[in-house]
Design an enzyme around this catalytic site. Sequence first.
Site, short mmCIF file in Angstrom:
data_model
loop_
_atom_site.label_atom_id
_atom_site.label_comp_id
_atom_site.label_asym_id
_atom_site.label_seq_id
_atom_site.Cartn_x
_atom_site.Cartn_y
_atom_site.Cartn_z
N PRO A 132 -6.19 2.13 -3.63
CG PRO A 132 -5.04 3.26 -5.31
CD PRO A 132 -5.39 1.88 -4.85
CD GLN A 299 -2.10 5.49 -8.24
OE1 GLN A 299 -2.96 5.51 -9.13
NE2 GLN A 299 -2.38 5.83 -6.99
CG HIS A 321 3.50 -0.23 -3.77
ND1 HIS A 321 3.45 -0.84 -2.54
CD2 HIS A 321 2.51 -0.81 -4.50
CE1 HIS A 321 2.48 -1.73 -2.52
NE2 HIS A 321 1.90 -1.75 -3.70
#
EC number: 6.5.1.4
Length: 361
Positions: A132, A299, A321
């Site tokens: 990111p 996240q 992910h």
Amino acid sequence: MDAEKMLEIDGSYLEGGGQALRNALSLSCILGKPVRVVKIRASRPSPGLSHQHLHGLNLLRDITNADVVGNYLLSSTVEFTPRTILDNTYRVETHTAASITLIYQMALPVLLFAGRPSRLIVSGGTNVDFAPPVEYMQEVLLPNLKHFGVSFDLKVQRYGFYPRGQGRCQLDVQPVTKLNSGKLVAFGRIKSVSGVAYCAGRLPVNIAIDMQQTAQREIHRLWPSQQCSIEPIKHSRQKAFHNGAGILMTVNTTSDVVLGASALGKKRIDGHVLGSEASCQLGDYMRKQVCVDDYMQDQLIIYMALAVGRSTMRTGKLTNHTRTAINVAEQMTGVKFDVAMEPGGQMLVSCKGLGHVNKLI
């Protein structure tokens, strides 16, 4: 270390990248659980610990005064036994373009459970591939984590790009007693579409203007009545030493949904291509009315797993992910994630969190 008491995490699960390692080590620190991560980054061209992962691992070792085996470059197995979380000012000098934001991604949830505020200064790459960009952490991650009661301040002292790095950031973290449950399920109405298009070094400001104009034109084409404001920026030599370019776009809604889309310049930089890439990605999120973008999914998993009560997010197709993060969180915490597809194709991800309490405050 007592091998029988050490939970083993398979680092080759699904995408076989660094996600399993990052989440396993962060949860190990927070929960005080020893962990062994094997087959680290098994699917990558150069398996094992990279510079970025090694710096993150050694940082968590320092934060928790942990015993570590396998903390060397290209190591495929790491054993990590944490002690208590120590609030302090920490510094990491990577001497490469290793991603600053991925190092922060490992340390932030840990420092939230320290006894007092902490500061983490890291040098490396602020805007690099497969990570990111730092603007995403400031403009997208922070407002998303506010749903969980998280607060941090991130200052960019200098931007750094591949291959030289030399960026520097300062992260100040306020500890929490516990994490609130997050509810990210109602899209609401769009309040604003905005962003920043930047370039640095020898690259002319025209590249940033090309990104700006193309991104705004694409949004107006898809949503003629929607205002879109992109700011073109040419970073000074003091703010960024070397060549780099990219764009971050965000959408904010009346339900406090914040979505982000970005594009990063490579060797041959075409501002129009970058602007089109970011705006098309953001436009897809707007059309589907998801509440969490593709790069935020994974996240949020660790925060959902640790929170008090049931957290839910509405997002698009789960990335590998995210599936990896769920797999690690379920093994480390014992919580169960529920994933269901909705009629519109969105995915509803929820779990009743562990309700972890910070005993150091």
